[in-house]
Design an enzyme around this catalytic site. Sequence first.
Site, PDB file in Angstrom:
ATOM      1  N   GLU A   1       0.835  -1.213   0.000  1.00  0.00           N
ATOM      2  CA  GLU A   1       0.000   0.000   0.000  1.00  0.00           C
ATOM      3  C   GLU A   1       0.866   1.258   0.000  1.00  0.00           C
ATOM      4  O   GLU A   1       0.704   2.152   0.839  1.00  0.00           O
ATOM      5  CB  GLU A   1      -0.979  -0.023   1.178  1.00  0.00           C
TER       6      GLU A   1
ATOM      7  N   GLU B   1      -5.306  -8.204  -0.595  1.00  0.00           N
ATOM      8  CA  GLU B   1      -6.130  -8.004   0.602  1.00  0.00           C
ATOM      9  C   GLU B   1      -7.568  -7.809   0.143  1.00  0.00           C
ATOM     10  O   GLU B   1      -7.859  -6.908  -0.650  1.00  0.00           O
ATOM     11  CB  GLU B   1      -5.662  -6.798   1.420  1.00  0.00           C
TER      12      GLU B   1
END
Length: 510
Positions: A191, A314
């Site tokens: 991320e 995710e």
Amino acid sequence: MKLLSSFLLSATLAMPAVAASTHKMSVDTDESAGIISKHIYGHFAEHLGRGIYDGLWKQDENGDYIIRDDVIDALKDLGIPNLRWPGGCFADYYFWQDGIGPKEQRPSVVNNLWGGVTEDNSVGTHEFMELVAELETDPIVVGNVGSGTVEDMANWWQYVNHPGESPMSKLRAENGRAEPWNVEYWGVGNESWGCGGNMRPEYYADLYRRFATFLHPYENVKPFRIAAGAAGADYNWTDVVMERAGDMIDGLDLHHYTIQGSWTTKKGEAVNFDESDWFELMDRAIEMDEIITGHKKMMDKHDPEKRVWLIVGEWGTWHEQEEGSIPGFLYQQNTLRDALTASVTLDIFHQHLDRVKMANIAQTVNVLQAMILTDGEKMLLTPTYHVFDMYKVHRDAVALPIKLNKGKYRYEGDSLPALSATASRDKDGRTHISLTNIDPHEARTIEIDLKGMDVSAVKSGRILTAEAMNAHNTFDNPDNLVPVSFDGARVEKGKLIVEMPAKSLVTLEL
């Protein structure tokens, strides 16, 4: 007033089903829609809440952390194909050197990301590798780009994988491991658009190229380099990163969670919800199809040969954590609603097998849409665990092309596709079909034409369903919602007829 509210909620969640409608479906058993990679059924264990400590590991009588056997046995029964670690956001705060060597000499740090608790680094590289060996699964290691250096990551890669004489292999041997672990899957940051550094895609792409350069192949292992992908529908991130670094990327790691409510105000609750919440969460789950389609378009522009995997690293439902649990630990219950969003999402992954080769549900134990919840010595399997168990027949199987009249699940003037499905043929020639009906009221009759196959009978079937939409398992009643035998399928005039109850998942073997 509270008793009245509880009564009304229960009444809403267990409304009677209405008469079944009939839907046509065809399965072409002579063709292939691709191979359903086992890695689509991957898992995720971050240093977050009670996922690592008091989840996969527990303290013994001496206060030392040991692998928790009951959790491991349950995950081995599931046959998880891979496990992603140490994060998540934690990965870009993690310095691997803190987690090696004698435990009494390992420094402690504060996990400011998740609850402000002290992390004593009892679980580090050696402990994680022992865990994946116990599970007989593939490790996915995510390296620190956000606060680490190229040297840090290169040394960790060498420590884990170098087969001969080197400074890091010597250090590994001093810490009790002579042989390399041969870790192939390696994340270059996590991320990076957010908690991993708040980077722009142009900057991250250049940084990725630099870090990935120093992940050298050895005689025993070649790195499968995973770049930090986009958040949700940020197609520009994928476009820029693929354009600037695609030639050095093996997998691109997309993250997208299914929420009911809002990230900026309040997400919905895991158990106390009504049908409007059910409908909204199902709608958000189905959005995964549009999001994957958008990222595939950008990837195809720069990689028409489809060499680079799209990895949904995710995914899962994210609710408000349970009242009374520690803030930042992301502990939530898991209901029939979560289970059906999982089966619908897995069906979507199967529709994009040309790109989607790996995915990791978040997370494995005690965090978000977990497979397993623990409370001291108690343990339960969640409804989502049972979905993965019912779907494991599809892993590494040939996906069979399907056409399905999905029907409509209607709610207050809006509608969603009611049905979802996957069909596959395994290496032993057995055909399996999984069907999901998200409509909480209406049963559905599905008439299936199995092209190229003469089916005489249904060998077996299992169903996951309940009267209440918020049915879930508790430590006092861990088997409240589990799969049971299903006898609602029959062969009639060469067609497979399946009587699907409302809000249910069925898997059949023919």
